[in-house]
Design a protein around this motif. Structure first.
Motif, mmCIF file in Angstrom:
data_model
loop_
_atom_site.group_PDB
_atom_site.id
_atom_site.type_symbol
_atom_site.label_atom_id
_atom_site.label_comp_id
_atom_site.label_asym_id
_atom_site.label_seq_id
_atom_site.Cartn_x
_atom_site.Cartn_y
_atom_site.Cartn_z
ATOM 1 N N PRO A 179 22.170 -1.917 5.743
ATOM 2 C CA PRO A 179 22.099 -2.620 7.034
ATOM 3 C C PRO A 179 21.347 -1.808 8.088
ATOM 4 N N GLY A 180 20.848 -2.528 9.083
ATOM 5 C CA GLY A 180 20.268 -1.868 10.252
ATOM 6 C C GLY A 180 18.758 -1.759 10.261
ATOM 7 N N ILE A 181 18.078 -2.331 9.309
ATOM 8 C CA ILE A 181 16.617 -2.251 9.293
ATOM 9 C C ILE A 181 16.062 -3.372 10.187
ATOM 10 N N LEU A 182 15.200 -2.996 11.096
ATOM 11 C CA LEU A 182 14.679 -3.933 12.087
ATOM 12 C C LEU A 182 13.387 -4.604 11.620
ATOM 13 N N PRO A 183 13.137 -5.814 12.112
ATOM 14 C CA PRO A 183 11.859 -6.469 11.815
ATOM 15 C C PRO A 183 10.694 -5.570 12.230
ATOM 16 N N GLY A 184 9.659 -5.560 11.401
ATOM 17 C CA GLY A 184 8.487 -4.728 11.665
ATOM 18 C C GLY A 184 8.547 -3.373 10.989
ATOM 19 N N THR A 185 9.733 -3.005 10.500
ATOM 20 C CA THR A 185 9.871 -1.722 9.810
ATOM 21 C C THR A 185 9.077 -1.751 8.512
ATOM 22 N N VAL A 186 8.320 -0.692 8.276
ATOM 23 C CA VAL A 186 7.580 -0.559 7.024
ATOM 24 C C VAL A 186 8.425 0.279 6.074
ATOM 25 N N LEU A 187 8.651 -0.270 4.892
ATOM 26 C CA LEU A 187 9.417 0.407 3.853
ATOM 27 C C LEU A 187 8.430 0.983 2.836
ATOM 28 N N GLU A 217 2.709 -1.123 -3.467
ATOM 29 C CA GLU A 217 2.399 -1.398 -2.051
ATOM 30 C C GLU A 217 3.668 -1.223 -1.225
ATOM 31 N N ASP A 218 3.486 -0.868 0.052
ATOM 32 C CA ASP A 218 4.609 -0.801 0.983
ATOM 33 C C ASP A 218 5.056 -2.225 1.316
ATOM 34 N N LEU A 219 6.264 -2.312 1.874
ATOM 35 C CA LEU A 219 6.788 -3.592 2.351
ATOM 36 C C LEU A 219 6.947 -3.542 3.872
ATOM 37 N N VAL A 251 10.793 -9.993 3.364
ATOM 38 C CA VAL A 251 9.716 -9.004 3.448
ATOM 39 C C VAL A 251 8.415 -9.588 2.902
ATOM 40 N N GLU A 252 7.356 -8.856 3.142
ATOM 41 C CA GLU A 252 6.086 -9.124 2.481
ATOM 42 C C GLU A 252 5.415 -7.786 2.214
ATOM 43 N N PHE A 253 4.486 -7.761 1.260
ATOM 44 C CA PHE A 253 3.723 -6.547 1.005
ATOM 45 C C PHE A 253 2.781 -6.321 2.175
ATOM 46 N N THR A 254 2.581 -5.060 2.563
ATOM 47 C CA THR A 254 1.699 -4.760 3.689
ATOM 48 C C THR A 254 0.239 -5.054 3.348
ATOM 49 N N ASN A 255 -0.114 -4.956 2.067
ATOM 50 C CA ASN A 255 -1.462 -5.279 1.590
ATOM 51 C C ASN A 255 -1.330 -6.188 0.376
ATOM 52 N N ASN A 256 -2.364 -6.932 0.088
ATOM 53 C CA ASN A 256 -2.377 -7.762 -1.096
ATOM 54 C C ASN A 256 -2.378 -6.844 -2.333
ATOM 55 N N PRO A 257 -1.339 -6.885 -3.161
ATOM 56 C CA PRO A 257 -1.268 -5.964 -4.310
ATOM 57 C C PRO A 257 -2.406 -6.176 -5.305
ATOM 58 N N SER A 263 6.435 2.052 -6.977
ATOM 59 C CA SER A 263 6.350 0.670 -6.517
ATOM 60 C C SER A 263 7.441 0.297 -5.523
ATOM 61 N N SER A 264 7.233 -0.868 -4.915
ATOM 62 C CA SER A 264 8.254 -1.566 -4.145
ATOM 63 C C SER A 264 8.707 -2.748 -4.981
#
Length: 139
Positions: free
Chosen positions: A9-17, A134-136, A86-92, A60-61
């Protein structure tokens, strides 16, 4: 494309994983090529030698295509965690889809099973994970 991911818990929108957290977790647990109870290192060895176009699981993610799959995973392996969209930060460059409950640690021929994991992955109507190097980003 939108996916679902399970984290504390506690991960905010916009956070990159950052990708590779599963691999770092395995290493922190002491898993290695000689201590590999769930055969992650075996799968990676087979991937690197025979399927280099597939994503490295340790780098990987991991995501789920459905909310139901993410909830099932959370309820059985990550109790107390949240499900995030989530979504991948780049197109895998490469995605791999497989049923994460299909791996059988008691199967007599782990090398054969590792090849099947990459070449002919088991896909069922549920318990499917997708992974890519890819990052998320949390939405």
């Amino acid at each position: 494309m939108l996916y679902f991911h399970v984290k504390p818990p506690g991960i905010l929108p916009g956070t990159v994983l950052p990708r590779g957290s599963y691999g770092r977790y395995l290493l922190a647990q002491g898993m290695s090529a000689t201590n590999d109870p769930i055969q992650e290192h075996l799968r990676e060895t087979i991937r690197a030698a025979h399927y280099p176009d597939k994503p490295n699981r340790l780098l990987s993610s991991f995501v789920f295509e459905t909310h139901d799959d993410a909830v099932f995973f959370r309820n059985n392996w990550r109790v107390g965690h949240n499900v995030y969209q989530v979504e991948f930060t780049n197109n895998p460059k490469s995605l791999h889809r497989v049923c994460y409950t299909a791996w059988d640690t008691t199967f007599g021929n782990q090398i054969f099973q590792a090849h099947s994991f990459w070449k002919n992955p088991a896909l069922y109507s549920s318990h499917t994970e997708v992974f890519a190097e890819e990052d998320l980003v949390v939405l």
